[in-house]
Design a protein around this motif. Structure first.
Motif, mmCIF file in Angstrom:
data_model
loop_
_atom_site.group_PDB
_atom_site.id
_atom_site.type_symbol
_atom_site.label_atom_id
_atom_site.label_comp_id
_atom_site.label_asym_id
_atom_site.label_seq_id
_atom_site.Cartn_x
_atom_site.Cartn_y
_atom_site.Cartn_z
ATOM 1 N N LEU A 1 16.408 -105.759 -47.280
ATOM 2 C CA LEU A 1 17.085 -104.835 -48.189
ATOM 3 C C LEU A 1 17.056 -105.341 -49.625
ATOM 4 N N ASN A 2 17.264 -106.648 -49.799
ATOM 5 C CA ASN A 2 17.197 -107.213 -51.149
ATOM 6 C C ASN A 2 15.797 -107.112 -51.728
ATOM 7 N N LYS A 3 14.777 -107.284 -50.878
ATOM 8 C CA LYS A 3 13.390 -107.153 -51.333
ATOM 9 C C LYS A 3 13.113 -105.721 -51.787
ATOM 10 N N LYS A 4 13.573 -104.746 -51.001
ATOM 11 C CA LYS A 4 13.381 -103.341 -51.375
ATOM 12 C C LYS A 4 14.157 -103.001 -52.654
ATOM 13 N N LYS A 5 15.350 -103.576 -52.798
ATOM 14 C CA LYS A 5 16.160 -103.327 -53.990
ATOM 15 C C LYS A 5 15.452 -103.869 -55.232
ATOM 16 N N LYS A 6 14.939 -105.094 -55.150
ATOM 17 C CA LYS A 6 14.233 -105.686 -56.289
ATOM 18 C C LYS A 6 12.977 -104.887 -56.626
ATOM 19 N N GLN A 7 12.283 -104.417 -55.603
ATOM 20 C CA GLN A 7 11.076 -103.622 -55.835
ATOM 21 C C GLN A 7 11.438 -102.298 -56.511
ATOM 22 N N SER A 8 12.510 -101.661 -56.062
ATOM 23 C CA SER A 8 12.941 -100.394 -56.655
ATOM 24 C C SER A 8 13.369 -100.590 -58.104
ATOM 25 N N LYS B 1 11.037 -98.977 -40.385
ATOM 26 C CA LYS B 1 12.328 -99.170 -39.750
ATOM 27 C C LYS B 1 13.347 -98.247 -40.396
ATOM 28 N N VAL B 2 14.360 -97.907 -39.628
ATOM 29 C CA VAL B 2 15.481 -97.156 -40.168
ATOM 30 C C VAL B 2 16.249 -98.113 -41.073
ATOM 31 N N LEU B 3 16.867 -97.582 -42.110
ATOM 32 C CA LEU B 3 17.557 -98.411 -43.090
ATOM 33 C C LEU B 3 18.599 -99.318 -42.448
#
Length: 67
Positions: A15-22, A5-7
């Motif tokens: 978005l929070n999941k991606k942030k925590k993963q990063s 998906k586009v951001l």
């Protein structure tokens, strides 16, 4: 497998999941880099050489591998 998906299309939860993963990836990379620096400093004191000389060792190993 979900499509990419586009951001702007991601939900807040995604978005929070991606942030925590990063953040997890950056912290683990930082820990690995810290351990590598500690090992290099230890080796430089153990061999009583400068840190610059210890850092050159992997450079020559890589050059030898590609010859």
């Amino acid at each position: 497998m979900p499509e990419n998906k586009v951001l702007s299309q991601l939900t807040n939860e995604e978005l929070n999941k991606k942030k925590k993963q990063s953040i997890g990836v950056m912290i683990s990379f930082g820990v690995v880099m810290f351990i590598a620096i500690v090992v290099l400093v230890y080796l430089s004191f153990k061999t009583k050489s400068t840190l610059f000389q210890v850092l050159q060792l992997p450079y020559f190993v890589c050059l030898y591998r590609f010859m």
